[in-house]
Scaffold this motif. Sequence first.
Motif, PDB file in Angstrom:
ATOM      1  N   GLY A   1       0.807  -1.208   0.000  1.00 21.44           N
ATOM      2  CA  GLY A   1       0.000   0.000   0.000  1.00 21.44           C
ATOM      3  C   GLY A   1       0.844   1.263   0.000  1.00 21.44           C
ATOM      4  N   LEU A   2       0.187   2.385  -0.216  1.00 16.61           N
ATOM      5  CA  LEU A   2       0.866   3.678  -0.232  1.00 16.61           C
ATOM      6  C   LEU A   2       1.253   4.098   1.180  1.00 16.61           C
ATOM      7  CD1 LEU A   2      -1.596   5.389  -2.715  1.00 16.61           C
ATOM      8  CD2 LEU A   2       0.738   4.639  -3.250  1.00 16.61           C
ATOM      9  N   GLU A   3       2.364   4.833   1.275  1.00 16.25           N
ATOM     10  CA  GLU A   3       2.849   5.284   2.577  1.00 16.25           C
ATOM     11  C   GLU A   3       2.048   6.509   3.043  1.00 16.25           C
ATOM     12  OE1 GLU A   3       5.105   4.044   4.598  1.00 16.25           O
ATOM     13  OE2 GLU A   3       5.568   2.349   3.270  1.00 16.25           O
ATOM     14  N   PRO A   4       1.725   6.583   4.332  1.00 10.39           N
ATOM     15  CA  PRO A   4       1.097   7.806   4.858  1.00 10.39           C
ATOM     16  C   PRO A   4       2.057   8.990   4.747  1.00 10.39           C
ATOM     17  CG  PRO A   4       0.892   5.960   6.389  1.00 10.39           C
ATOM     18  CD  PRO A   4       1.870   5.534   5.343  1.00 10.39           C
ATOM     19  N   LEU A   5       1.503  10.176   4.814  1.00 10.18           N
ATOM     20  CA  LEU A   5       2.333  11.374   4.746  1.00 10.18           C
ATOM     21  C   LEU A   5       3.229  11.493   5.970  1.00 10.18           C
ATOM     22  CD1 LEU A   5      -0.207  14.035   3.420  1.00 10.18           C
ATOM     23  CD2 LEU A   5       1.470  12.716   2.123  1.00 10.18           C
ATOM     24  N   LYS A   6       4.399  12.099   5.753  1.00  7.64           N
ATOM     25  CA  LYS A   6       5.340  12.340   6.844  1.00  7.64           C
ATOM     26  C   LYS A   6       5.754  13.811   6.819  1.00  7.64           C
ATOM     27  CE  LYS A   6       7.334   7.680   6.796  1.00  7.64           C
ATOM     28  NZ  LYS A   6       6.453   7.153   5.739  1.00  7.64           N
ATOM     29  N   PRO A   7       5.968  14.414   7.983  1.00  4.82           N
ATOM     30  CA  PRO A   7       6.318  15.839   8.029  1.00  4.82           C
ATOM     31  C   PRO A   7       7.582  16.190   7.263  1.00  4.82           C
ATOM     32  CG  PRO A   7       5.666  15.062  10.197  1.00  4.82           C
ATOM     33  CD  PRO A   7       5.758  13.851   9.317  1.00  4.82           C
TER      34      PRO A   7
END
Length: 363
Positions: free
Chosen positions: A194-200
């Motif tokens: 799956g796609l990676e969640p956003l990171k700062p």
Amino acid sequence: GPVRLRDALGNSLNIPAILVSHGVGPRRGYNRLAAWGLGAHDSFEADGAGYVLGNRQVTLLDLSFAYSHLARGGRVTARPLFTEHEKPEFARLASEEACRLVEDMLCDNEARSHAFGARSVLRFPAGRRTAVKTGTSSNFRDAWVVGYDRGHTVGVWVGNLDGQSMGGALSVNAAGPVWRQMMDWLAVHRPSGGLEPLKPEEGLVPVEIDALTGLRPVAEKTRRTITEWFLQGTEPLKAGETWYDRAGNIVLPESYRAWCASRHNHLGARAVTSSVNGEETVWRITSPREGARFVIDPGLPRAQQVLPFITDHPSPEELHWYLNGRRLAGEGTASWALERGTWVLRAREPETGREVRHSFVVE
């Protein structure tokens, strides 16, 4: 009513799409999409500004090709490649941060749940984070679902080969099950994750905002806060103080006056009242606008080409409507099937005789 961009995109709301097109410029937006792979099978003159709502001629390959560029974070190729031996050459069309922000919205099942429900075929478990968007062309002619995970972009079209309408069939029901079946098959036979969640650290910043205003929370007045992502440097810095009165009641900008007076006002909000020389201005006709021009579309059923007559009057059910001097049936809100000509519309208070009028043209 007020809606954040994430929810507008997730629920396929038309008016926000029109406002975005207007802000970018309809012709500029039309031409820009060609760079994403939506080939110019027609022209802006033929399709008009309605391209943003689904009347642009595209193929399934066009649409899937465009979403593959989004999946690659804004890197595009000049044409689709059909064999593994072809070597792609990439050019950057948009920043990776901007593409990931859109991708995060397309993965957000909660954001689209109002229109699609919380358990539609577009919902995936956390380990298979997937970006997906449905689309329906004018007159329910085409049903599309396009989306991607880390390794695959999949597009599905459902429709009649003779181009006839599908009679109101929604894309999530017509094309959604086919698309989901393909994504499930790929997850088993060609797994890519799956796609990676956003990171700062990706040039994006998470900010706690007021869920109503999209601005910073207002102490003791904001009813609900959420965390939203922004491109670094675009995050809101100020609180939405003007959206609340002293008692904490919601006060929307003047452009929401008609909505606040309607049955759709689920917030119990009121709108800012404009004034001239210290006196409140008279109520207005909000649809159609003064001097508006409408064009009858020969490709759509005439029954669908109806113009609503709307005011921001505090008691619209009491009004009488007149069109070119002829009283329209019913009271309060009214609608009218488009006819060519120049028209003068009047909304009148029968008790006081006060009225407002707008003129418009139908071509």
